[in-house]
Design a protein around this motif. Structure first.
Motif, PDB file in Angstrom:
ATOM      1  N   SER A   1       0.794  -1.091  -0.067  1.00 28.59           N
ATOM      2  CA  SER A   1       0.211   0.043   0.098  1.00 28.59           C
ATOM      3  C   SER A   1       0.915   1.205   0.046  1.00 28.59           C
ATOM      4  CB  SER A   1      -0.852  -0.078   1.228  1.00 28.59           C
ATOM      5  OG  SER A   1      -1.729   1.200   1.342  1.00 28.59           O
ATOM      6  N   GLN A   2       1.922   1.228   0.887  1.00 30.89           N
ATOM      7  CA  GLN A   2       2.887   2.472   0.860  1.00 30.89           C
ATOM      8  C   GLN A   2       3.347   2.671  -0.635  1.00 30.89           C
ATOM      9  OE1 GLN A   2       5.612   1.294   3.903  1.00 30.89           O
ATOM     10  NE2 GLN A   2       4.589   2.395   5.549  1.00 30.89           N
ATOM     11  N   GLU A   3       3.909   1.636  -1.308  1.00 36.99           N
ATOM     12  CA  GLU A   3       4.580   1.910  -2.560  1.00 36.99           C
ATOM     13  C   GLU A   3       3.378   2.124  -3.782  1.00 36.99           C
ATOM     14  OE1 GLU A   3       6.800  -1.356  -5.530  1.00 36.99           O
ATOM     15  OE2 GLU A   3       7.257  -1.321  -3.356  1.00 36.99           O
ATOM     16  N   TYR A   4       2.108   1.589  -3.600  1.00 39.39           N
ATOM     17  CA  TYR A   4       1.448   1.869  -4.829  1.00 39.39           C
ATOM     18  C   TYR A   4       0.297   3.065  -4.723  1.00 39.39           C
ATOM     19  CZ  TYR A   4       3.087  -1.687  -7.554  1.00 39.39           C
ATOM     20  OH  TYR A   4       3.987  -2.714  -8.400  1.00 39.39           O
ATOM     21  N   ARG A   5      -0.005   3.366  -3.252  1.00 42.48           N
ATOM     22  CA  ARG A   5      -1.047   4.578  -3.075  1.00 42.48           C
ATOM     23  C   ARG A   5      -1.029   5.669  -3.989  1.00 42.48           C
ATOM     24  NH1 ARG A   5      -5.165   5.175   0.254  1.00 42.48           N
ATOM     25  NH2 ARG A   5      -4.828   3.298   1.268  1.00 42.48           N
ATOM     26  N   GLU A   6       0.341   6.230  -4.078  1.00 37.84           N
ATOM     27  CA  GLU A   6       0.375   7.247  -4.881  1.00 37.84           C
ATOM     28  C   GLU A   6       0.084   7.182  -6.364  1.00 37.84           C
ATOM     29  OE1 GLU A   6       0.689  10.559  -4.039  1.00 37.84           O
ATOM     30  OE2 GLU A   6       0.688   9.832  -1.895  1.00 37.84           O
ATOM     31  N   GLN A   7       0.420   5.996  -6.962  1.00 37.04           N
ATOM     32  CA  GLN A   7       0.089   5.562  -8.404  1.00 37.04           C
ATOM     33  C   GLN A   7      -1.469   5.362  -8.498  1.00 37.04           C
ATOM     34  OE1 GLN A   7       2.126   2.276  -9.691  1.00 37.04           O
ATOM     35  NE2 GLN A   7       0.592   1.696 -11.348  1.00 37.04           N
ATOM     36  N   VAL A   8      -2.155   4.736  -7.474  1.00 37.47           N
ATOM     37  CA  VAL A   8      -3.560   4.567  -7.725  1.00 37.47           C
ATOM     38  C   VAL A   8      -4.261   6.115  -7.347  1.00 37.47           C
ATOM     39  CG1 VAL A   8      -5.344   3.451  -6.545  1.00 37.47           C
ATOM     40  CG2 VAL A   8      -3.437   2.143  -6.917  1.00 37.47           C
ATOM     41  N   LYS A   9      -3.789   6.814  -6.476  1.00 38.22           N
ATOM     42  CA  LYS A   9      -4.153   8.087  -6.485  1.00 38.22           C
ATOM     43  C   LYS A   9      -4.046   8.900  -7.818  1.00 38.22           C
ATOM     44  CE  LYS A   9      -3.805  10.561  -2.571  1.00 38.22           C
ATOM     45  NZ  LYS A   9      -3.058  11.192  -1.494  1.00 38.22           N
ATOM     46  N   ARG A  10      -3.079   8.838  -8.346  1.00 34.77           N
ATOM     47  CA  ARG A  10      -2.756   9.352  -9.875  1.00 34.77           C
ATOM     48  C   ARG A  10      -3.721   8.831 -11.113  1.00 34.77           C
ATOM     49  NH1 ARG A  10       2.672   9.158  -8.297  1.00 34.77           N
ATOM     50  NH2 ARG A  10       2.796   7.309  -9.803  1.00 34.77           N
ATOM     51  N   GLU A  11      -3.603   7.430 -10.880  1.00 26.24           N
ATOM     52  CA  GLU A  11      -4.874   7.005 -11.913  1.00 26.24           C
ATOM     53  C   GLU A  11      -6.302   7.344 -11.521  1.00 26.24           C
ATOM     54  OE1 GLU A  11      -3.825   2.799 -11.523  1.00 26.24           O
ATOM     55  OE2 GLU A  11      -1.764   3.191 -12.510  1.00 26.24           O
ATOM     56  N   ASN A  12      -6.574   7.588 -10.474  1.00 26.86           N
ATOM     57  CA  ASN A  12      -8.158   7.658  -9.969  1.00 26.86           C
ATOM     58  C   ASN A  12      -7.981   9.084  -9.198  1.00 26.86           C
ATOM     59  OD1 ASN A  12      -9.146   5.036 -10.815  1.00 26.86           O
ATOM     60  ND2 ASN A  12      -7.311   4.573  -9.742  1.00 26.86           N
ATOM     61  N   PRO A  13      -7.953  10.276  -9.780  1.00 24.09           N
ATOM     62  CA  PRO A  13      -7.835  11.466  -8.975  1.00 24.09           C
ATOM     63  C   PRO A  13      -8.897  11.780  -8.339  1.00 24.09           C
ATOM     64  CG  PRO A  13      -7.861  12.011 -11.274  1.00 24.09           C
ATOM     65  CD  PRO A  13      -7.646  10.687 -11.216  1.00 24.09           C
ATOM     66  N   ASP A  14     -10.473  11.309  -8.725  1.00 30.20           N
ATOM     67  CA  ASP A  14     -11.420  11.895  -8.088  1.00 30.20           C
ATOM     68  C   ASP A  14     -11.913  10.753  -7.007  1.00 30.20           C
ATOM     69  OD1 ASP A  14     -11.396  14.150  -9.725  1.00 30.20           O
ATOM     70  OD2 ASP A  14     -12.754  13.197 -11.241  1.00 30.20           O
ATOM     71  N   ALA A  15     -11.068   9.775  -6.867  1.00 31.41           N
ATOM     72  CA  ALA A  15     -11.429   8.538  -5.715  1.00 31.41           C
ATOM     73  C   ALA A  15     -11.462   9.312  -4.497  1.00 31.41           C
ATOM     74  CB  ALA A  15     -10.645   7.369  -6.108  1.00 31.41           C
ATOM     75  N   THR A  16     -12.566   8.683  -3.604  1.00 29.94           N
ATOM     76  CA  THR A  16     -12.274   9.229  -2.350  1.00 29.94           C
ATOM     77  C   THR A  16     -11.671   8.250  -1.469  1.00 29.94           C
ATOM     78  OG1 THR A  16     -14.266   7.620  -1.849  1.00 29.94           O
ATOM     79  CG2 THR A  16     -14.930   9.625  -2.310  1.00 29.94           C
ATOM     80  N   PHE A  17     -11.377   8.421  -0.160  1.00 26.95           N
ATOM     81  CA  PHE A  17     -10.537   7.592   0.856  1.00 26.95           C
ATOM     82  C   PHE A  17     -10.961   6.023   0.612  1.00 26.95           C
ATOM     83  CE2 PHE A  17      -9.384   5.602   4.747  1.00 26.95           C
ATOM     84  CZ  PHE A  17      -8.034   6.000   4.755  1.00 26.95           C
ATOM     85  N   GLY A  18     -12.266   6.070   0.800  1.00 25.95           N
ATOM     86  CA  GLY A  18     -12.763   4.548   0.833  1.00 25.95           C
ATOM     87  C   GLY A  18     -12.540   4.008  -0.647  1.00 25.95           C
ATOM     88  N   GLN A  19     -12.836   4.489  -1.700  1.00 26.38           N
ATOM     89  CA  GLN A  19     -12.582   3.909  -2.896  1.00 26.38           C
ATOM     90  C   GLN A  19     -11.275   3.518  -3.105  1.00 26.38           C
ATOM     91  OE1 GLN A  19     -14.373   7.412  -5.128  1.00 26.38           O
ATOM     92  NE2 GLN A  19     -16.473   6.458  -5.261  1.00 26.38           N
ATOM     93  N   LEU A  20     -10.329   4.467  -2.701  1.00 31.16           N
ATOM     94  CA  LEU A  20      -8.979   4.114  -2.924  1.00 31.16           C
ATOM     95  C   LEU A  20      -8.483   2.903  -2.103  1.00 31.16           C
ATOM     96  CD1 LEU A  20      -7.260   7.578  -2.561  1.00 31.16           C
ATOM     97  CD2 LEU A  20      -7.218   6.059  -4.662  1.00 31.16           C
ATOM     98  N   GLY A  21      -9.058   2.798  -1.004  1.00 31.58           N
ATOM     99  CA  GLY A  21      -8.979   1.614  -0.278  1.00 31.58           C
ATOM    100  C   GLY A  21      -9.439   0.220  -0.976  1.00 31.58           C
ATOM    101  N   LYS A  22     -10.537   0.319  -1.589  1.00 28.91           N
ATOM    102  CA  LYS A  22     -11.084  -0.581  -2.338  1.00 28.91           C
ATOM    103  C   LYS A  22     -10.384  -0.994  -3.284  1.00 28.91           C
ATOM    104  CE  LYS A  22     -15.500  -2.373  -4.304  1.00 28.91           C
ATOM    105  NZ  LYS A  22     -15.346  -3.503  -3.833  1.00 28.91           N
ATOM    106  N   LEU A  23      -9.699   0.073  -4.250  1.00 31.21           N
ATOM    107  CA  LEU A  23      -9.150  -0.167  -5.435  1.00 31.21           C
ATOM    108  C   LEU A  23      -7.821  -0.822  -4.783  1.00 31.21           C
ATOM    109  CD1 LEU A  23      -9.528   3.268  -7.301  1.00 31.21           C
ATOM    110  CD2 LEU A  23     -10.458   0.968  -8.079  1.00 31.21           C
ATOM    111  N   MET A  24      -7.225  -0.460  -3.872  1.00 32.10           N
ATOM    112  CA  MET A  24      -6.019  -0.978  -3.341  1.00 32.10           C
ATOM    113  C   MET A  24      -6.180  -2.605  -3.041  1.00 32.10           C
ATOM    114  SD  MET A  24      -3.397   1.308  -3.455  1.00 32.10           S
ATOM    115  CE  MET A  24      -2.147   0.320  -2.601  1.00 32.10           C
TER     116      MET A  24
END
Length: 96
Positions: free
Chosen positions: A37-60
């Motif tokens: 999660s530490q390694e990929y969170r920023e990448q996932v945030k860049r790919e999904n800029p409108d995602a909420t905190f919960g949505q980011l967690g689900k994507l991760m």
């Protein structure tokens, strides 16, 4: 009227009655998922800029579940090393 004894004073507790956390205690080891999660969170945030905190967690979580054991292996190794670090620090730690 009967006399009521005063409650004993609490020592080293918070207002909720729990013991205060020792700030000098060793930090627990991270899991392999947390290293991932530490390694990929920023990448996932860049790919999904409108995602909420919960949505980011689900994507991760979905990304983690789709990985093979071979892909997870580097994170498992990091987690094992961090666990050994924690066990060593815990053995050397003297509470105050």
């Amino acid at each position: 009227m009967p006399r009521v004894a005063a409650a004993p004073k609490k020592t080293k507790t918070t207002t909720t009655g729990r013991k205060k956390k020792d700030e000098n205690a060793p930090k627990r080891g991270l899991s392999s998922y947390m290293f991932f999660s530490q390694e990929y969170r920023e990448q996932v945030k860049r790919e999904n800029p409108d995602a909420t905190f919960g949505q980011l967690g689900k994507l991760m979580g979905d990304k983690w579940k789709s990985m093979t054991d071979e892909q997870k292996k580097p994170y498992a190794i990091k987690a094992e090393m961090d666990k050994k670090r924690y066990e060593k620090e815990k053995a050397e730690y003297v509470p105050q």
